[in-house]
Design an enzyme around this catalytic site. Structure first.
Site, short mmCIF file in Angstrom:
data_model
loop_
_atom_site.label_atom_id
_atom_site.label_comp_id
_atom_site.label_asym_id
_atom_site.label_seq_id
_atom_site.Cartn_x
_atom_site.Cartn_y
_atom_site.Cartn_z
N CYS A 77 0.96 -1.25 -0.01
CA CYS A 77 -0.14 0.26 0.03
C CYS A 77 0.87 1.22 0.19
O CYS A 77 0.59 2.19 0.93
CB CYS A 77 -0.88 -0.05 1.36
SG CYS A 77 -1.98 -1.26 1.46
N ALA B 3 1.61 4.25 -4.92
CA ALA B 3 0.28 3.23 -5.29
C ALA B 3 -0.84 3.97 -5.20
O ALA B 3 -1.82 4.05 -6.00
CB ALA B 3 0.37 1.87 -4.82
N ARG C 122 -1.51 7.26 -4.85
CA ARG C 122 -1.40 8.50 -5.46
C ARG C 122 -1.74 8.14 -7.01
O ARG C 122 -2.43 8.99 -7.66
CB ARG C 122 -0.28 9.32 -5.49
CG ARG C 122 -0.12 9.96 -4.21
CD ARG C 122 1.00 11.05 -4.47
NE ARG C 122 2.23 10.39 -5.11
CZ ARG C 122 3.42 10.04 -4.27
NH1 ARG C 122 3.20 9.68 -3.15
NH2 ARG C 122 4.36 9.84 -5.09
N SER D 91 -1.40 -5.47 2.91
CA SER D 91 -0.54 -4.90 3.55
C SER D 91 -0.04 -5.79 4.92
O SER D 91 -0.79 -6.61 5.14
CB SER D 91 -1.01 -3.56 4.13
OG SER D 91 0.03 -2.77 5.24
N TYR E 114 1.25 -10.19 2.26
CA TYR E 114 1.48 -10.47 0.98
C TYR E 114 1.08 -11.93 0.37
O TYR E 114 0.35 -12.00 -0.63
CB TYR E 114 2.77 -9.99 0.29
CG TYR E 114 3.10 -8.50 0.98
CD1 TYR E 114 2.12 -7.63 1.09
CD2 TYR E 114 4.32 -8.20 1.20
CE1 TYR E 114 2.78 -6.29 1.56
CE2 TYR E 114 4.63 -7.14 1.71
CZ TYR E 114 4.02 -6.02 1.78
OH TYR E 114 4.38 -4.75 2.23
N LEU F 230 6.00 -2.44 -4.15
CA LEU F 230 6.94 -2.27 -2.65
C LEU F 230 8.15 -1.61 -3.03
O LEU F 230 8.55 -1.44 -4.24
CB LEU F 230 7.20 -3.80 -2.42
CG LEU F 230 6.10 -4.50 -2.25
CD1 LEU F 230 6.54 -6.04 -2.18
CD2 LEU F 230 5.39 -4.36 -0.90
N LYS G 276 8.28 0.69 -10.83
CA LYS G 276 9.69 0.68 -11.33
C LYS G 276 10.56 1.08 -10.19
O LYS G 276 10.09 1.73 -9.15
CB LYS G 276 9.54 1.86 -12.47
CG LYS G 276 9.02 3.39 -12.05
CD LYS G 276 10.19 4.00 -11.09
CE LYS G 276 9.86 5.20 -10.43
NZ LYS G 276 10.60 5.81 -9.42
#
Length: 328
Positions: free
Chosen positions: A13, A17, A19, A38, A59, A75, A98
């Site tokens: 989380c 991610a 945004r 999470s 996860y 992550l 990325k």
């Protein structure tokens, strides 16, 4: 997997991610956002409420679900190799934030695993899917700047808050993996897949042990060059300039154009300066749609893997040129 909808889970989380990519996943008609995971139940529930999906603690629990076809992994970079590998082993297609990997060795393992399993592994370089770069390529193809000779790519911003994960070497911190990778990907975009690193500098912060700035000289086999500059120790810049034999083209928000922004393309030729306001574009929505349609329609799985391998080779080459040990 439904014929027309890709069921997606999110492994982590992270703020990036929340945004960018999570809103795009939630809004994409060809995606059903099933769950977010999470290590913190509270954080998972908070994000799940925002995006209308299920909260999962841990996860591994998300990867064990049989109602999830694909996962997005936002992550920290040093955790990607483990959790992307585990997702592929669980039979999930993967969209990785990325940088997908921190080294060429990791890339080879993950791309090989995806290939062997017949799964899509794609890296989340959303800027590639913004129409402003299509506009640049169309002008170049039309001869607007003559023959391209040089690329200047810059991505840098002011220092980050204390405690930011990008200052943690154990999590894959540093400017090269955070900002520099954008400039390297732009070099591949505009100079081609055979671009190579011919020199580099990385400047470390002695307090944190991570690189906070750097630069690289790259070139393709024909001698077209690129000067790449990046860091989180200076004022904000996010630009690409393609310089040709008869002019130049500049984008000032090359990597981070928000959805409502109409980016400006600056075209300079002898005795002529022109600014074109381009259509707004939602690069994260476009990337998510491409990822989903590639899986659902059985598109090109090989190309995204080759892109990951080339990108990782460039990152390793910057480290080597700067006199840094390879990351294993």
């Amino acid at each position: 997997m439904s014929e027309h909808v890709l069921n997606v889970g999110v492994v982590g989380c992270a703020a990036i991610a929340r945004r960018t990519t999570l809103p795009a996943l939630a809004a994409e008609p060809s995606v059903r956002l099933v769950a977010v995971a999470s290590r913190s139940r509270e954080k998972a529930e908070d994000v799940a409420r925002t995006f209308g999906c299920e909260a999962i603690t841990g996860y591994a629990a998300l990867l064990a679900r049989d109602d999830i076809d694909a996962v997005y992994v936002p992550l920290p970079p040093a955790l990607h190799a483990e959790w992307v590998a585990r997702a592929l082993a669980a039979g999930k297609h993967v969209l990785s934030e990325k940088p997908c990997v921190t080294s060429r060795a990791e890339a080879a393992e993950l791309v090989g695993a995806a290939r062997d399993a017949g799964l899509l592994l794609m890296e989340n370089f959303a800027f590639l899917h913004h129409g402003q770069h299509d506009a640049v390529r169309a002008l170049v193809d039309a001869g607007a700047i003559g023959e391209p000779r040089h690329l200047g790519a810059e991505f840098a911003f002011p220092p980050l808050p204390d405690g930011d994960i990008r200052y943690d070497p154990a999590l894959g911190g540093g400017a090269l993996l955070d900002a520099g990778v954008y400039t390297l990907r732009a070099a591949s975009l505009y100079l081609g897949p055979e671009v190579a690193v011919h020199g580099a500098v990385l400047r470390d912060d002695p307090a944190t042990g991570v690189d906070v700035a750097g630069a690289a000289l790259v070139a393709d086999p024909a001698g077209r060059t690129g000067q790449l500059t990046f860091g989180f120790d200076r004022s904000y810049r996010c630009a690409c300039t393609l310089w040709g034999s008869e002019g130049s083209i500049t984008l000032d928000r090359a990597f981070t154009a928000p959805p409502g922004l109409r980016p400006v393309l600056r075209l300079v030729r002898q005795d002529h300066v022109e600014e074109r306001t381009l259509p707004a574009g939602h690069q994260f929505a476009s990337l998510v749609a491409r990822f989903a349609r590639t899986v659902l329609d059985g598109g090109d799985f090989k190309g995204p893997g080759e892109d990951i391998l080339r990108q990782a080779e460039l990152v390793d080459a910057v480290r080597a040129a700067a006199g840094r040990a390879a990351v294993c």
